[in-house]
Write a protein that holds these residues in place. Sequence first.
Motif, PDB file in Angstrom:
ATOM      1  N   TYR A   1      15.411  20.685  27.675  1.00 51.68           N
ATOM      2  CA  TYR A   1      14.995  20.489  29.064  1.00 51.68           C
ATOM      3  C   TYR A   1      16.145  19.910  29.889  1.00 51.68           C
ATOM      4  CZ  TYR A   1      12.706  18.266  33.046  1.00 51.68           C
ATOM      5  OH  TYR A   1      12.375  17.853  34.303  1.00 51.68           O
TER       6      TYR A   1
ATOM      7  N   THR B   1      20.825  26.114  25.503  1.00 52.63           N
ATOM      8  CA  THR B   1      19.693  25.471  26.174  1.00 52.63           C
ATOM      9  C   THR B   1      18.413  26.303  26.051  1.00 52.63           C
ATOM     10  OG1 THR B   1      20.315  26.398  28.324  1.00 52.63           O
ATOM     11  CG2 THR B   1      21.110  24.184  27.801  1.00 52.63           C
ATOM     12  N   ALA B   2      18.529  27.637  26.028  1.00 54.70           N
ATOM     13  CA  ALA B   2      17.346  28.484  25.823  1.00 54.70           C
ATOM     14  C   ALA B   2      16.738  28.208  24.446  1.00 54.70           C
ATOM     15  CB  ALA B   2      17.704  29.957  25.968  1.00 54.70           C
TER      16      ALA B   2
ATOM     17  N   ALA C   1      16.507  32.850  30.779  1.00 51.91           N
ATOM     18  CA  ALA C   1      17.748  32.157  30.411  1.00 51.91           C
ATOM     19  C   ALA C   1      18.599  33.026  29.491  1.00 51.91           C
ATOM     20  CB  ALA C   1      17.429  30.826  29.738  1.00 51.91           C
TER      21      ALA C   1
ATOM     22  N   LEU D   1      14.949  24.885  24.680  1.00 49.24           N
ATOM     23  CA  LEU D   1      13.657  25.036  25.350  1.00 49.24           C
ATOM     24  C   LEU D   1      12.641  25.720  24.435  1.00 49.24           C
ATOM     25  CD1 LEU D   1      14.542  26.154  28.983  1.00 49.24           C
ATOM     26  CD2 LEU D   1      13.504  24.011  28.281  1.00 49.24           C
TER      27      LEU D   1
ATOM     28  N   THR E   1      18.989  22.324  30.315  1.00 46.21           N
ATOM     29  CA  THR E   1      18.703  23.332  31.334  1.00 46.21           C
ATOM     30  C   THR E   1      18.956  22.787  32.730  1.00 46.21           C
ATOM     31  OG1 THR E   1      17.073  24.365  29.889  1.00 46.21           O
ATOM     32  CG2 THR E   1      16.927  24.880  32.233  1.00 46.21           C
TER      33      THR E   1
ATOM     34  N   GLY F   1      24.002  28.509  28.148  1.00 48.48           N
ATOM     35  CA  GLY F   1      22.680  29.072  28.431  1.00 48.48           C
ATOM     36  C   GLY F   1      21.930  29.452  27.165  1.00 48.48           C
TER      37      GLY F   1
ATOM     38  N   SER G   1      21.811  24.254  35.170  1.00 53.93           N
ATOM     39  CA  SER G   1      21.506  24.683  36.536  1.00 53.93           C
ATOM     40  C   SER G   1      22.438  24.020  37.535  1.00 53.93           C
ATOM     41  CB  SER G   1      20.054  24.367  36.881  1.00 53.93           C
ATOM     42  OG  SER G   1      19.184  25.093  36.055  1.00 53.93           O
TER      43      SER G   1
ATOM     44  N   CYS H   1      12.565  30.904  29.094  1.00 56.62           N
ATOM     45  CA  CYS H   1      13.478  31.173  27.975  1.00 56.62           C
ATOM     46  C   CYS H   1      14.006  32.604  28.016  1.00 56.62           C
ATOM     47  CB  CYS H   1      12.775  30.909  26.643  1.00 56.62           C
ATOM     48  SG  CYS H   1      12.488  29.173  26.306  1.00 56.62           S
TER      49      CYS H   1
END
Length: 99
Positions: A76, A64-65, A16, A68, A79, A61, A83, A13
């Motif tokens: 998840y 998604t951080a 990210a 997470l 992420t 980002g 990616s 995290c």
Amino acid sequence: MYLPKRKGLIIVCVLAVIQSIARFAIPLSLSTMDGPVLENPVSDELMMFINGMFYLLGLFGFVTAYGLWTQKRWGYFGTLALSAATIAFDVWAIVTVQW
């Protein structure tokens, strides 16, 4: 139910968030430079697209951080998608812009 955060999750995290900050900082810092930014100059439209992708990936980002950090399932998968999108964008940029 509260699940304690594992060290690996915390590290991912934090990384990210750092990467997302960089995705915003890079185009902002490059826009203040005089002269060409890239070795192979590109059109203004292409540069706007590249900068827009940096901002979009940076925003995604952060989202998604957060996912997470709160241990949501979508964090998840987000992420993983982030990616894949980052890899695809970087390969496109190398092939299209730098060659």
